[in-house]
Design a protein around this motif. Sequence first.
Motif, PDB file in Angstrom:
ATOM      1  N   ASN A   1       0.775  -1.315   0.001  1.00  0.00           N
ATOM      2  CA  ASN A   1       0.003  -0.038   0.165  1.00  0.00           C
ATOM      3  C   ASN A   1       0.771   1.393   0.024  1.00  0.00           C
ATOM      4  O   ASN A   1       0.471   2.338  -0.707  1.00  0.00           O
ATOM      5  CB  ASN A   1      -1.149  -0.123   1.253  1.00  0.00           C
ATOM      6  N   GLY A   2       2.130   1.274   0.600  1.00  0.00           N
ATOM      7  CA  GLY A   2       2.652   2.466   0.854  1.00  0.00           C
ATOM      8  C   GLY A   2       3.648   2.652  -0.647  1.00  0.00           C
ATOM      9  O   GLY A   2       3.492   3.630  -1.120  1.00  0.00           O
ATOM     10  N   MET A   3       4.635   1.723  -0.750  1.00  0.00           N
ATOM     11  CA  MET A   3       5.725   1.981  -1.657  1.00  0.00           C
ATOM     12  C   MET A   3       5.255   2.055  -3.281  1.00  0.00           C
ATOM     13  O   MET A   3       5.592   2.752  -3.962  1.00  0.00           O
ATOM     14  CB  MET A   3       6.802   1.070  -1.758  1.00  0.00           C
ATOM     15  N   SER A   4       3.988   1.190  -3.351  1.00  0.00           N
ATOM     16  CA  SER A   4       3.301   1.250  -4.760  1.00  0.00           C
ATOM     17  C   SER A   4       3.060   2.583  -5.316  1.00  0.00           C
ATOM     18  O   SER A   4       2.687   3.084  -6.428  1.00  0.00           O
ATOM     19  CB  SER A   4       2.354   0.193  -5.075  1.00  0.00           C
ATOM     20  N   ASP A   5       2.705   3.691  -4.148  1.00  0.00           N
ATOM     21  CA  ASP A   5       1.882   4.996  -4.500  1.00  0.00           C
ATOM     22  C   ASP A   5       3.058   5.984  -4.695  1.00  0.00           C
ATOM     23  O   ASP A   5       2.552   6.951  -4.967  1.00  0.00           O
ATOM     24  CB  ASP A   5       1.008   5.264  -3.328  1.00  0.00           C
ATOM     25  N   LEU A   6       4.233   5.677  -4.257  1.00  0.00           N
ATOM     26  CA  LEU A   6       5.398   6.610  -4.395  1.00  0.00           C
ATOM     27  C   LEU A   6       5.707   6.981  -5.803  1.00  0.00           C
ATOM     28  O   LEU A   6       6.228   6.049  -6.755  1.00  0.00           O
ATOM     29  CB  LEU A   6       6.658   6.337  -3.310  1.00  0.00           C
ATOM     30  N   PRO A   7       6.068   8.179  -6.206  1.00  0.00           N
ATOM     31  CA  PRO A   7       6.455   8.428  -7.522  1.00  0.00           C
ATOM     32  C   PRO A   7       7.970   8.160  -7.771  1.00  0.00           C
ATOM     33  O   PRO A   7       8.816   8.286  -6.729  1.00  0.00           O
ATOM     34  CB  PRO A   7       6.230  10.009  -7.806  1.00  0.00           C
ATOM     35  N   VAL A   8       8.399   7.816  -8.787  1.00  0.00           N
ATOM     36  CA  VAL A   8       9.639   7.388  -8.875  1.00  0.00           C
ATOM     37  C   VAL A   8      10.410   8.045 -10.268  1.00  0.00           C
ATOM     38  O   VAL A   8       9.403   8.626 -11.028  1.00  0.00           O
ATOM     39  CB  VAL A   8       9.876   5.914  -9.273  1.00  0.00           C
TER      40      VAL A   8
ATOM     41  N   GLU B   1      12.601   6.882 -12.229  1.00  0.00           N
ATOM     42  CA  GLU B   1      12.583   6.297 -13.640  1.00  0.00           C
ATOM     43  C   GLU B   1      12.270   4.553 -12.961  1.00  0.00           C
ATOM     44  O   GLU B   1      12.674   4.184 -11.962  1.00  0.00           O
ATOM     45  CB  GLU B   1      13.955   5.828 -14.418  1.00  0.00           C
ATOM     46  N   PHE B   2      11.553   3.605 -13.820  1.00  0.00           N
ATOM     47  CA  PHE B   2      11.396   2.546 -13.533  1.00  0.00           C
ATOM     48  C   PHE B   2      12.633   1.521 -13.693  1.00  0.00           C
ATOM     49  O   PHE B   2      13.484   1.692 -14.389  1.00  0.00           O
ATOM     50  CB  PHE B   2      10.000   1.927 -14.247  1.00  0.00           C
ATOM     51  N   ASN B   3      12.453   0.694 -12.412  1.00  0.00           N
ATOM     52  CA  ASN B   3      13.521  -0.488 -12.525  1.00  0.00           C
ATOM     53  C   ASN B   3      12.903  -1.795 -11.781  1.00  0.00           C
ATOM     54  O   ASN B   3      11.815  -1.599 -11.614  1.00  0.00           O
ATOM     55  CB  ASN B   3      14.581   0.070 -11.780  1.00  0.00           C
ATOM     56  N   PRO B   4      13.536  -2.550 -11.786  1.00  0.00           N
ATOM     57  CA  PRO B   4      13.086  -3.982 -11.279  1.00  0.00           C
ATOM     58  C   PRO B   4      12.387  -4.124  -9.965  1.00  0.00           C
ATOM     59  O   PRO B   4      11.774  -4.816  -9.395  1.00  0.00           O
ATOM     60  CB  PRO B   4      14.155  -4.919 -11.466  1.00  0.00           C
ATOM     61  N   PHE B   5      12.825  -2.872  -9.132  1.00  0.00           N
ATOM     62  CA  PHE B   5      12.445  -2.771  -7.891  1.00  0.00           C
ATOM     63  C   PHE B   5      11.455  -2.108  -7.396  1.00  0.00           C
ATOM     64  O   PHE B   5      10.831  -2.069  -6.178  1.00  0.00           O
ATOM     65  CB  PHE B   5      13.955  -2.413  -6.807  1.00  0.00           C
ATOM     66  N   ASN B   6      10.870  -1.039  -8.175  1.00  0.00           N
ATOM     67  CA  ASN B   6       9.827  -0.220  -7.988  1.00  0.00           C
ATOM     68  C   ASN B   6       8.751  -0.112  -8.730  1.00  0.00           C
ATOM     69  O   ASN B   6       8.134   0.654  -8.679  1.00  0.00           O
ATOM     70  CB  ASN B   6      10.543   1.172  -7.842  1.00  0.00           C
ATOM     71  N   GLN B   7       8.483  -1.379  -9.445  1.00  0.00           N
ATOM     72  CA  GLN B   7       7.422  -1.743 -10.214  1.00  0.00           C
ATOM     73  C   GLN B   7       6.831  -2.910  -9.822  1.00  0.00           C
ATOM     74  O   GLN B   7       7.298  -3.991  -9.477  1.00  0.00           O
ATOM     75  CB  GLN B   7       7.409  -1.541 -11.849  1.00  0.00           C
ATOM     76  N   ALA B   8       5.264  -2.712  -9.639  1.00  0.00           N
ATOM     77  CA  ALA B   8       4.318  -3.986  -9.343  1.00  0.00           C
ATOM     78  C   ALA B   8       4.503  -4.909 -10.621  1.00  0.00           C
ATOM     79  O   ALA B   8       4.413  -5.990 -10.136  1.00  0.00           O
ATOM     80  CB  ALA B   8       3.185  -3.441  -8.701  1.00  0.00           C
ATOM     81  N   TYR B   9       4.512  -4.476 -11.489  1.00  0.00           N
ATOM     82  CA  TYR B   9       4.174  -5.553 -12.764  1.00  0.00           C
ATOM     83  C   TYR B   9       5.181  -5.171 -13.935  1.00  0.00           C
ATOM     84  O   TYR B   9       5.580  -3.867 -14.186  1.00  0.00           O
ATOM     85  CB  TYR B   9       2.639  -5.369 -13.576  1.00  0.00           C
ATOM     86  N   TYR B  10       5.337  -6.181 -14.717  1.00  0.00           N
ATOM     87  CA  TYR B  10       6.356  -6.000 -15.868  1.00  0.00           C
ATOM     88  C   TYR B  10       5.565  -6.683 -16.781  1.00  0.00           C
ATOM     89  O   TYR B  10       5.030  -7.655 -16.827  1.00  0.00           O
ATOM     90  CB  TYR B  10       7.637  -6.394 -15.667  1.00  0.00           C
TER      91      TYR B  10
END
Length: 203
Positions: A146-153, A155-164
């Motif tokens: 619930n927390g980390m998935s809502d934080l802006p990034v 750039e996307f990488n393997p650690f900060n995205q819920a789906y690829y």
Amino acid sequence: LQCNMSKIDTNIIFASPITSTILNDKKLNKSLITYINKERKKPGRVLSNEGGYQTKNVNLNHPTIKKFIKAIAPSVQQHIDFYKFKTARTFKVLDLWFNINGKNHFNYDHSHMGGGCDLSAAYYITVHPNSGDIHFKNPDIGAHSNGMSDLPVKEFNPFNQAYYFYTPKETQLLVFSSALEHRVKPNLNKRERITLSFNIRVI
């Protein structure tokens, strides 16, 4: 102030490889279409699919299926070799089935765990624009909490995205861990997308 801090190390301890290959064998693809057009006359089954048609497990000794397994063997073997096992390993296809998704048909989140399989795969026989991307779920629960998935990034990488996700191409093969959860987005095209899936045991 002087800070006597020890060296900080960040270790990437686990990963989820996916092997992608374009087989580009039009003759084989045509044979698979002929095969599924006969199989689709039989009763299907419902597992993760919402709408559409899924065959029951097909005969692995059928000539067309045997040719397909031979064609995908180098890609599957490369995926297995990526794990750097101490002794050489090969594989056995345990089961294989076809999927036909018409307009608005999709597949819920699911994995292929159970039944003794180690790896799973999807092969795209016919693909049309907007006919349904495949999304793989990050197995790190922190990436979709619930927390980390809502934080802006930045750039996307393997650690900060819920789906690829992959936007599939015809004759594309994807090999991945059977434990890796995935889903198929709705087919927004009027034409059917035809795929096949199979499970593998490493031996």
